[in-house]
Motif scaffolding. Structure first.
Motif, mmCIF file in Angstrom:
data_model
loop_
_atom_site.group_PDB
_atom_site.id
_atom_site.type_symbol
_atom_site.label_atom_id
_atom_site.label_comp_id
_atom_site.label_asym_id
_atom_site.label_seq_id
_atom_site.Cartn_x
_atom_site.Cartn_y
_atom_site.Cartn_z
ATOM 1 N N GLU A 81 0.841 -1.197 0.000
ATOM 2 C CA GLU A 81 0.000 0.000 0.000
ATOM 3 C C GLU A 81 0.879 1.251 0.000
ATOM 4 O OE1 GLU A 81 -2.784 -0.161 3.155
ATOM 5 O OE2 GLU A 81 -3.886 -1.868 2.322
ATOM 6 N N VAL A 82 0.668 2.101 -0.990
ATOM 7 C CA VAL A 82 1.444 3.336 -1.134
ATOM 8 C C VAL A 82 0.480 4.483 -1.381
ATOM 9 C CG1 VAL A 82 3.542 2.207 -1.983
ATOM 10 C CG2 VAL A 82 1.746 2.847 -3.593
ATOM 11 N N LEU A 83 0.990 5.697 -1.205
ATOM 12 C CA LEU A 83 0.199 6.910 -1.411
ATOM 13 C C LEU A 83 0.679 7.644 -2.653
ATOM 14 C CD1 LEU A 83 -0.008 8.315 2.241
ATOM 15 C CD2 LEU A 83 -1.717 6.973 1.024
ATOM 16 N N GLY A 84 -0.258 8.267 -3.336
ATOM 17 C CA GLY A 84 0.072 9.066 -4.501
ATOM 18 C C GLY A 84 -0.928 10.200 -4.656
ATOM 19 N N VAL A 85 -0.576 11.166 -5.476
ATOM 20 C CA VAL A 85 -1.432 12.318 -5.736
ATOM 21 C C VAL A 85 -1.933 12.234 -7.178
ATOM 22 C CG1 VAL A 85 -1.573 14.829 -5.838
ATOM 23 C CG2 VAL A 85 -0.199 13.726 -4.063
ATOM 24 N N ALA A 86 -3.241 12.380 -7.351
ATOM 25 C CA ALA A 86 -3.840 12.289 -8.677
ATOM 26 C C ALA A 86 -3.519 13.525 -9.506
ATOM 27 C CB ALA A 86 -5.349 12.108 -8.552
ATOM 28 N N LYS A 87 -3.340 13.298 -10.785
ATOM 29 C CA LYS A 87 -3.179 14.403 -11.733
ATOM 30 C C LYS A 87 -3.768 13.961 -13.064
ATOM 31 C CE LYS A 87 1.574 13.036 -12.842
ATOM 32 N NZ LYS A 87 2.985 13.475 -12.875
ATOM 33 N N GLY A 88 -4.145 14.935 -13.884
ATOM 34 C CA GLY A 88 -4.743 14.614 -15.163
ATOM 35 C C GLY A 88 -3.727 14.050 -16.139
ATOM 36 N N LEU A 242 -3.964 -2.730 -10.821
ATOM 37 C CA LEU A 242 -3.870 -2.114 -9.504
ATOM 38 C C LEU A 242 -5.267 -1.849 -8.968
ATOM 39 C CD1 LEU A 242 -1.146 0.616 -10.169
ATOM 40 C CD2 LEU A 242 -0.798 -1.614 -9.131
ATOM 41 N N LEU A 243 -5.374 -1.827 -7.653
ATOM 42 C CA LEU A 243 -6.607 -1.426 -6.979
ATOM 43 C C LEU A 243 -6.284 -0.237 -6.088
ATOM 44 C CD1 LEU A 243 -8.152 -4.869 -5.949
ATOM 45 C CD2 LEU A 243 -8.720 -3.464 -7.934
ATOM 46 N N ALA A 244 -7.141 0.761 -6.112
ATOM 47 C CA ALA A 244 -6.892 1.980 -5.344
ATOM 48 C C ALA A 244 -8.194 2.465 -4.725
ATOM 49 C CB ALA A 244 -6.284 3.067 -6.230
ATOM 50 N N VAL A 245 -8.050 3.276 -3.697
ATOM 51 C CA VAL A 245 -9.201 3.919 -3.054
ATOM 52 C C VAL A 245 -8.853 5.391 -2.832
ATOM 53 C CG1 VAL A 245 -10.056 1.838 -1.925
ATOM 54 C CG2 VAL A 245 -8.375 3.254 -0.753
ATOM 55 N N THR A 255 -10.117 0.601 -10.185
ATOM 56 C CA THR A 255 -9.238 -0.340 -10.882
ATOM 57 C C THR A 255 -8.423 0.406 -11.932
ATOM 58 O OG1 THR A 255 -10.856 -2.110 -10.568
ATOM 59 C CG2 THR A 255 -9.137 -2.474 -12.206
ATOM 60 N N GLY A 256 -7.129 0.134 -11.941
ATOM 61 C CA GLY A 256 -6.238 0.766 -12.925
ATOM 62 C C GLY A 256 -5.103 -0.169 -13.294
ATOM 63 N N ARG A 257 -4.050 0.396 -13.844
ATOM 64 C CA ARG A 257 -2.910 -0.414 -14.266
ATOM 65 C C ARG A 257 -1.640 0.429 -14.168
ATOM 66 N NH1 ARG A 257 -0.969 0.523 -19.452
ATOM 67 N NH2 ARG A 257 -2.078 2.176 -20.577
ATOM 68 N N ILE A 258 -0.510 -0.260 -14.137
ATOM 69 C CA ILE A 258 0.785 0.419 -14.165
ATOM 70 C C ILE A 258 1.105 0.749 -15.620
ATOM 71 C CG2 ILE A 258 3.243 0.230 -13.695
ATOM 72 C CD1 ILE A 258 2.634 -1.564 -11.385
ATOM 73 N N ALA A 259 1.167 2.040 -15.929
ATOM 74 C CA ALA A 259 1.427 2.455 -17.306
ATOM 75 C C ALA A 259 2.919 2.457 -17.615
ATOM 76 C CB ALA A 259 0.831 3.843 -17.564
ATOM 77 N N LYS A 260 3.735 3.002 -16.691
ATOM 78 C CA LYS A 260 5.163 3.105 -16.950
ATOM 79 C C LYS A 260 5.931 2.960 -15.644
ATOM 80 C CE LYS A 260 5.491 3.851 -21.406
ATOM 81 N NZ LYS A 260 6.240 2.918 -22.302
ATOM 82 N N LEU A 261 7.129 2.422 -15.745
ATOM 83 C CA LEU A 261 8.081 2.389 -14.642
ATOM 84 C C LEU A 261 9.253 3.298 -14.994
ATOM 85 C CD1 LEU A 261 8.192 -1.448 -13.831
ATOM 86 C CD2 LEU A 261 7.031 0.332 -12.522
ATOM 87 N N ILE A 291 -4.658 9.507 -3.333
ATOM 88 C CA ILE A 291 -5.060 8.171 -3.770
ATOM 89 C C ILE A 291 -4.192 7.147 -3.050
ATOM 90 C CG2 ILE A 291 -5.388 6.630 -5.730
ATOM 91 C CD1 ILE A 291 -7.189 9.026 -5.864
ATOM 92 N N ARG A 292 -4.845 6.126 -2.496
ATOM 93 C CA ARG A 292 -4.136 5.017 -1.848
ATOM 94 C C ARG A 292 -4.115 3.838 -2.815
ATOM 95 N NH1 ARG A 292 -3.887 6.354 3.600
ATOM 96 N NH2 ARG A 292 -5.327 8.036 4.195
ATOM 97 N N VAL A 293 -2.926 3.516 -3.284
ATOM 98 C CA VAL A 293 -2.754 2.492 -4.311
ATOM 99 C C VAL A 293 -2.271 1.210 -3.654
ATOM 100 C CG1 VAL A 293 -1.614 1.902 -6.478
ATOM 101 C CG2 VAL A 293 -2.198 4.287 -5.984
ATOM 102 N N GLY A 294 -2.864 0.090 -4.052
ATOM 103 C CA GLY A 294 -2.449 -1.221 -3.564
ATOM 104 C C GLY A 294 -1.871 -2.054 -4.695
ATOM 105 N N VAL A 295 -0.611 -2.451 -4.549
ATOM 106 C CA VAL A 295 0.063 -3.295 -5.543
ATOM 107 C C VAL A 295 0.033 -4.722 -5.035
ATOM 108 C CG1 VAL A 295 2.180 -3.682 -6.842
ATOM 109 C CG2 VAL A 295 1.550 -1.361 -6.150
#
Length: 410
Positions: A81-88, A242-245, A255-261, A291-295
């Motif tokens: 579980e990690v934290l991130g900030v949403a952006k367009g 990925l699952l996020a809340v 529900t989302g996905r990892i686009a790039k590393l 956004i709380r992302v769960g990998v």
């Protein structure tokens, strides 16, 4: 005089009679409540209410009524579980390139605009005049070049003079292009399709270079950049689900996905940055949200118990296990090693075995080694002392027949 002494004497007599009556009443009450061995025996029988040492639920020092939870295997999703900030997908704050007055505002707050749409027009009277002047110089330079080129073809003008006139004409063309560009700077356009935000800009306002006019966001897809420790790099891949809340929408899973590393690991934090993308057709997610992302790291089956059955004190966790001792059910406090907490259940790594019965709730009402009464559930037997379907003895209740009389009040 005689009358006055008579009333005084009468008052003393009445007072004496009241004192005597009160004393008799107190003696009568004591003799009725503690009149002898029979009354004392009756009081003891009323307090016991059945077998020796038993009291009904709620009696002082008696067993406490509890509900039961059975330790059962359950699937737990091991996640990071990690934290991130949403952006367009694309976000920009539009500004002016020059100091000028606002001539016209061509958008409304929250409007969806296409790419290239004019949002704000700045006053461009001076630029229009500059374009007209540049066009006139360009026309004059073109005519002079054409004349000298004809003379040069006929041998009446040198090649150097023709080249000079050509350079003058091309310089006039560049001046015209520059004038048109300055006029274009007075038109603030949308660099991509998106939704404009709130703005306070109105016609007549003076804007300066760098001053924000309005924001523009493409929120059809929301991006979230988050960092993952280097040791989990082998468990990440592009396209992974990925699952996020979001705190703004509790209980909803996104529900989302990892686009790039990222191509590098940060040598200071020993973490890699991953970019997740979440479809946002409804537009509920906004840039800047937490956004709380769960990998996901896989799934495993472990013993579990409801969160209400696990008590935490500092760094220690424990449960109350129900043990049958004769016709009594005792609550035994047992330390456990707790793992993940998901969907109201706690993973128990060590301390109990599947099938054991636990006190489900109300842990603050019982003490280690205290006898308890198991609350009946639909389908649980009602015969005292007999085993119930969950594996223990049914709670010992009052014997069949009339209840013992209550203890008289003192």
């Amino acid at each position: 005089m005689i009358k006055r002494h008579f009333f005084l004497f009468a008052a003393l007599v009445v007072l004496a009679l009241m004192v005597v009556a009160g004393g008799l009443k107190v003696l009568t009450k004591k003799s009725g409540g503690e009149g002898g061995p029979a009354a004392m025996a009756q009081g003891k029988a009323g307090g016991a209410g059945g077998p020796v040492g038993r009291r009904g639920p709620g009696g002082f020092g008696g067993p406490t009524m509890v509900s039961v939870a059975v330790v059962q295997p359950r699937a737990f999703q091991d996640t990071i579980e990690v934290l991130g900030v949403a952006k367009g997908r694309q976000s920009v704050t539009l500004t002016a390139a020059a100091t000028q007055l606002v001539e016209r505002v061509r958008f409304s707050d929250g409007q969806r605009v296409p790419r290239g749409a004019v949002l704000v027009e700045l006053k461009d009277t001076e630029q229009d005049a500059g374009i007209a002047q540049a066009e006139a110089r360009q026309v004059e330079a073109k005519r002079a070049y054409d004349r000298y080129k004809t003379l040069g073809d006929q041998g009446w003008a040198s090649k150097a003079l023709v080249d000079q006139r050509e350079a003058t004409w091309r310089s006039a063309q560049a001046d015209l292009a520059a004038a048109r560009a300055r006029k274009g700077d007075r038109m603030i356009r949308a660099p991509f399709a998106g939704v404009v935000g709130l703005s306070d800009v109105a016609p007549g306002a003076l804007v300066n270079p760098g001053a924000p006019i309005v924001t523009l966001d493409d929120i059809s897809v929301i991006r979230v950049d988050f960092q993952v420790p280097e040791r989990y790099l082998g468990q990440l891949r592009e396209g992974q689900t990925l699952l996020a809340v979001a705190d703004a929408f509790p209980g909803e899973t996104i529900t989302g996905r990892i686009a790039k590393l990222d191509t590098r690991v940060d040598e200071r934090t020993r973490a890699i940055t991953a970019r997740a993308e979440f479809a946002n057709g409804s537009g509920k997610l906004k840039p800047g949200m937490l956004i709380r992302v769960g990998v996901s790291r896989g799934q495993r089956n472990s013993a579990s118990a409801p969160e209400s059955a696990v008590s935490v004190q500092g760094d220690n966790s424990f449960v109350y296990v129900l043990q049958q001792r004769g016709d009594r059910t005792m609550a035994e406090q047992r330390p456990i090693v707790a793992g993940l907490r998901q969907q109201g259940y706690v993973e128990i790594v060590d301390g109990v075995r599947p099938g054991e019965r636990l006190v489900a709730d109300g842990l603050n009402k019982i003490q280690p080694g205290q006898p308890v009464l198991v609350a009946r559930t639909p389908g649980m037997g009602a015969i005292p002392g007999k085993a119930d379907p969950s594996g223990g003895a049914a709670p010992a209740a009052y014997p069949r027949g009339p209840r013992p009389p209550p203890r008289p009040a003192v």
